[in-house]
Scaffold this motif. Sequence first.
Motif, PDB file in Angstrom:
ATOM      1  N   GLY A 170      -4.497   8.689 -11.100  1.00 39.11           N
ATOM      2  CA  GLY A 170      -3.956   7.538 -10.381  1.00 39.11           C
ATOM      3  C   GLY A 170      -2.615   7.867  -9.749  1.00 39.11           C
ATOM      4  O   GLY A 170      -1.938   8.808 -10.161  1.00 39.11           O
ATOM      5  N   LYS A 171      -2.253   7.107  -8.728  1.00 34.24           N
ATOM      6  CA  LYS A 171      -0.953   7.331  -8.069  1.00 34.24           C
ATOM      7  C   LYS A 171      -0.129   6.052  -8.170  1.00 34.24           C
ATOM      8  O   LYS A 171      -0.632   5.001  -8.559  1.00 34.24           O
ATOM      9  N   GLY A 172       1.135   6.165  -7.753  1.00 33.96           N
ATOM     10  CA  GLY A 172       2.042   5.024  -7.876  1.00 33.96           C
ATOM     11  C   GLY A 172       2.009   4.049  -6.717  1.00 33.96           C
ATOM     12  O   GLY A 172       2.021   2.855  -6.915  1.00 33.96           O
ATOM     13  N   SER A 173       1.916   4.545  -5.487  1.00 37.28           N
ATOM     14  CA  SER A 173       2.193   3.630  -4.371  1.00 37.28           C
ATOM     15  C   SER A 173       1.304   3.848  -3.145  1.00 37.28           C
ATOM     16  O   SER A 173       1.757   4.329  -2.121  1.00 37.28           O
ATOM     17  N   LEU A 174       0.054   3.533  -3.295  1.00 37.05           N
ATOM     18  CA  LEU A 174      -0.869   3.659  -2.155  1.00 37.05           C
ATOM     19  C   LEU A 174      -0.908   2.378  -1.334  1.00 37.05           C
ATOM     20  O   LEU A 174      -1.290   2.367  -0.181  1.00 37.05           O
ATOM     21  N   LEU A 175      -0.508   1.267  -1.976  1.00 34.76           N
ATOM     22  CA  LEU A 175      -0.557  -0.023  -1.281  1.00 34.76           C
ATOM     23  C   LEU A 175       0.807  -0.271  -0.662  1.00 34.76           C
ATOM     24  O   LEU A 175       1.798  -0.395  -1.364  1.00 34.76           O
ATOM     25  N   ASN A 176       0.866  -0.292   0.660  1.00 37.97           N
ATOM     26  CA  ASN A 176       2.183  -0.595   1.246  1.00 37.97           C
ATOM     27  C   ASN A 176       2.075  -1.630   2.357  1.00 37.97           C
ATOM     28  O   ASN A 176       2.477  -1.391   3.487  1.00 37.97           O
ATOM     29  N   GLY A 177       1.478  -2.743   1.992  1.00 36.57           N
ATOM     30  CA  GLY A 177       1.527  -3.893   2.884  1.00 36.57           C
ATOM     31  C   GLY A 177       0.512  -3.909   4.008  1.00 36.57           C
ATOM     32  O   GLY A 177       0.526  -4.824   4.819  1.00 36.57           O
ATOM     33  N   ASP A 178      -0.363  -2.901   4.077  1.00 33.76           N
ATOM     34  CA  ASP A 178      -1.323  -2.892   5.186  1.00 33.76           C
ATOM     35  C   ASP A 178      -2.691  -3.414   4.734  1.00 33.76           C
ATOM     36  O   ASP A 178      -3.716  -2.811   4.967  1.00 33.76           O
ATOM     37  N   LEU A 179      -2.674  -4.552   4.063  1.00 35.70           N
ATOM     38  CA  LEU A 179      -3.929  -5.066   3.513  1.00 35.70           C
ATOM     39  C   LEU A 179      -4.782  -5.722   4.587  1.00 35.70           C
ATOM     40  O   LEU A 179      -4.294  -6.468   5.435  1.00 35.70           O
ATOM     41  N   LEU A 180      -6.098  -5.457   4.507  1.00 33.65           N
ATOM     42  CA  LEU A 180      -7.067  -6.087   5.405  1.00 33.65           C
ATOM     43  C   LEU A 180      -7.883  -7.088   4.582  1.00 33.65           C
ATOM     44  O   LEU A 180      -7.877  -7.041   3.345  1.00 33.65           O
ATOM     45  N   ALA A 181      -8.602  -7.958   5.280  1.00 28.37           N
ATOM     46  CA  ALA A 181      -9.524  -8.851   4.561  1.00 28.37           C
ATOM     47  C   ALA A 181     -10.511  -7.965   3.797  1.00 28.37           C
ATOM     48  O   ALA A 181     -11.059  -7.011   4.371  1.00 28.37           O
ATOM     49  N   PRO A 182     -10.738  -8.242   2.504  1.00 25.12           N
ATOM     50  CA  PRO A 182     -11.587  -7.346   1.694  1.00 25.12           C
ATOM     51  C   PRO A 182     -13.071  -7.587   1.949  1.00 25.12           C
ATOM     52  O   PRO A 182     -13.842  -7.913   1.037  1.00 25.12           O
ATOM     53  N   ILE A 183     -13.472  -7.465   3.197  1.00 21.85           N
ATOM     54  CA  ILE A 183     -14.838  -7.797   3.579  1.00 21.85           C
ATOM     55  C   ILE A 183     -15.319  -6.772   4.603  1.00 21.85           C
ATOM     56  O   ILE A 183     -14.507  -6.218   5.360  1.00 21.85           O
ATOM     57  N   GLY A 184     -16.624  -6.522   4.598  1.00 25.19           N
ATOM     58  CA  GLY A 184     -17.204  -5.618   5.580  1.00 25.19           C
ATOM     59  C   GLY A 184     -18.132  -6.395   6.492  1.00 25.19           C
ATOM     60  O   GLY A 184     -17.690  -7.209   7.297  1.00 25.19           O
ATOM     61  N   ASN A 185     -19.430  -6.197   6.299  1.00 21.68           N
ATOM     62  CA  ASN A 185     -20.417  -6.904   7.130  1.00 21.68           C
ATOM     63  C   ASN A 185     -21.084  -8.044   6.371  1.00 21.68           C
ATOM     64  O   ASN A 185     -22.261  -8.328   6.573  1.00 21.68           O
ATOM     65  N   GLN A 186     -20.328  -8.701   5.508  1.00 25.00           N
ATOM     66  CA  GLN A 186     -20.893  -9.805   4.743  1.00 25.00           C
ATOM     67  C   GLN A 186     -20.653 -11.137   5.472  1.00 25.00           C
ATOM     68  O   GLN A 186     -19.550 -11.357   5.990  1.00 25.00           O
TER      69      GLN A 186
END
Length: 274
Positions: A48-64
């Motif tokens: 595991g790593k410490g900081s992969l999430l840096n504010g660039d979140l997308l809607a957690p959806i694909g083709n649903q």
Amino acid sequence: MKLYKTSRGAVMVHDSQQYLLQGHDWDALVNDDDLYNTLKKVTENQAGKGSLLNGDLLAPIGNQEIWAAGVTYFRSKVGRQEESKSSGGGDFYARVYEAERPELFFKSAPFRAAGPGQGVRIREDSTWDVPEPELTLVITKSGKIIGYTIGNDMSSRSIEGENPLYLPQAKCYDRSAAVGPCIFVTDKPLPDETSITLEIYRGEKVFEGKTAIKQIRRSFRELVAYLYREMTFPNGCFLMTGTGIVPPNDFTLRKNDEIRITIDPIGTLTNTVE
Ligand code: DO4
Ligand code: MG
């Protein structure tokens, strides 16, 4: 375990460690009936790593597709009866609350939905608007619930109240749905006490409401079974499970209002009205 969609790919967070899921297609992930164990294996085989999430979140959806259940909480039944009193629609809401068949409606294509931090909209031709904070099921193509996210079922009460047959227009328009911030993946049902909090800020807080998923009148299994009765979902599907929080009748959303929906094991979904 929490699964985030970022511009660099899927990131899983477990025990404060972050894992980039390289080579994993989002649609394949949300259609994995054994996703919990698939993700567990990643934590065993990858550092595991410490900081992969840096504010660039997308809607957690694909083709649903995003579907929604309605009038699953008593508070929603009462709110709807009030708004549709003069159009004579009140009786429909009372009946569907009691009926064996639930109300299920199409909410949004994935490309129309907002993600965390993105703007949601109110319709130009609407005068009375509210967010609806809803626990949202993430369901595979085989009908298994593999996780949960937070949904905002933005709704026009003026259009819905004028005539229940206007429901699709009250509910479906660009960025009337928001989902996120992640998918909470678990192999256990959520505890009954799981709470949903809605906060609306206009500079200061102008509304706060709380409910718990134990207030819902129907089981998630029942809702999914009805939804999948006569429809296939080759990429799986998201199902909003209804609102148990309706602001008072003199409240309407305005531009720049910030909407925060918190469901404890998942996180907080924040969107601003554009
Ligand atoms: O019947 C109208 C919609 C109901 C709804 O969206 C809800 O109860 O959450
Ligand atoms: Mg709703």
